[in-house]
Design an enzyme around this catalytic site. Structure first.
Site, mmCIF file in Angstrom:
data_model
loop_
_atom_site.group_PDB
_atom_site.id
_atom_site.type_symbol
_atom_site.label_atom_id
_atom_site.label_comp_id
_atom_site.label_asym_id
_atom_site.label_seq_id
_atom_site.Cartn_x
_atom_site.Cartn_y
_atom_site.Cartn_z
ATOM 1 C CG ASN A 113 -1.690 1.006 1.352
ATOM 2 O OD1 ASN A 113 -2.996 2.194 0.827
ATOM 3 N ND2 ASN A 113 -0.954 1.958 2.514
ATOM 4 C CE1 TYR A 180 1.060 7.966 -6.142
ATOM 5 C CE2 TYR A 180 -1.146 8.115 -8.119
ATOM 6 C CZ TYR A 180 -0.530 7.749 -7.198
ATOM 7 O OH TYR A 180 -1.460 7.606 -6.035
#
Ligand SMILES: NC(=O)c1ccc[n+]([C@@H]2O[C@H](COP(=O)([O-])OP(=O)(O)OC[C@H]3O[C@@H](n4cnc5c(N)ncnc54)[C@H](OP(=O)(O)O)[C@@H]3O)[C@@H](O)[C@H]2O)c1
Length: 274
Positions: A113, A180
């Site tokens: 995560n 990203y």
């Protein structure tokens, strides 16, 4: 179909609710879950939800030691236990520290995560160093951490890996988020490649692709105007909560999801419909 009068349908509802809550509290008993980036937001909510489902939770953090400690307290309050581990996943050295930690434990569930945009930067301003940091944190560390737990999982013929992608992977991200969003697209693709190699070994790998979720991430990287725009473009008219993503983490970790392999599950209130 259930047929009955008002009173026995009430009994039925109570039975269903008791069965569901007993499933929720017992389904991950005896399992060990490592959640990266569990000191805040989606990772913290996932750690607590996994604990409420019975798992022993290894809480990874980078800078927020106090928050990680609070998550451990919530894990205990949820009726389970856990431990805290620190590693900076923007560096190869930090990633190796966490990999060695993971190799030394029987990890049943890995939630990759931890992630961040790191720094909103336009293409012409991007440096090699910043590119490497974004890739290391969002993609490379998740790959090598998966590798670290996969040996044990395939020997035991059992295990679950959940990767955290993003809706940004589907449209290139906002301005300044190219690296990203590219890393997150690779995380989605990596999920499918891992599935091909490890589903036959009894390991289930899936990916969650959240839309905009109300966490600290947006306090660092988004404007109020941008968030209002997302709300307006979302059929349910609001952002997601970390707990809503955590519920999906628990479901994908459980035996209720045994036929779900290699999927990228979009969870975004209808903002993006694949
Ligand atoms: N929020 C959203 O709208 C959204 C949407 C799509 C995808 N996601 C993804 O969901 C995941 C969780 O996001 P979030 O919204 O919960 O973010 P968050 O609240 O900012 O939490 C990020 C977590 O990642 C950890 N982290 C950040 N940099 C790190 C580093 N260099 N090394 C190790 N750990 C690091 C943080 O640890 P410390 O705080 O301890 O440093 C923190 O626990 C991320 O992968 C994010 O890309 C979020």
């Amino acid at each position: 179909m259930i047929v009955g009068n008002a009173s026995n349908s009430g009994v039925y509802e109570r039975l269903v609710s008791e069965t569901m809550s007993s499933l929720q509290t017992q389904q991950l008993n005896g399992k060990i879950a490592l959640v990266t980036g569990a000191s805040s937001g989606i990772g913290a909510a996932s750690a607590v939800a996994l604990a409420a489902a019975g798992a022993h939770v290894l809480i990874h953090y980078n800078t927020q030691a106090d928050e990680a400690q609070k998550v451990l307290e919530q894990v205990r309050a949820a009726g389970s236990d856990g431990e805290i581990v620190q590693a900076d996943l923007v560096s190869w050295e930090g990633t190796q520290v966490l990999c060695r930690y993971a190799e030394g434990r029987k990890i049943d569930i890995l939630v990759n995560n931890a992630g961040s945009l790191v720094q909103r930067t336009r293409v012409l301003e991007f440096t090699h160093e910043l590119w490497e940091k974004v890739m290391m944190l969002n993609l490379t560390s998740a790959f090598f951490l998966s590798q670290a737990v996969l040996r044990g999982m395939s020997e035991r013929k059992s295990g679950v890996i959940i990767n955290m992608s993003s809706v940004a992977a589907r449209f290139g991200g906002g301005l300044g988020a190219l690296a990203y969003s590219s890393a997150k697209a690779a995380v989605s693709t990596m999920t499918k490649g891992l599935t091909k190699e490890f589903a036959p070994q009894g390991v289930r790998v899936n990916c969650i692709s959240p839309g905009t979720v109300d966490t600290g991430y947006h306090r660092s990287f988004s404007t109020q105007e941008g968030l209002d725009g997302v709300r307006a473009a979302t059929p349910i008219g609001r952002l997601g909560t970390a707990e809503e993503i955590a519920d999906l983490v628990v479901f994908l970790s459980s035996d209720q999801a045994t036929f779900i392999h290699g999927q990228v599950i979009e969870i975004n209130g209808g903002f993006f419909m694949a």
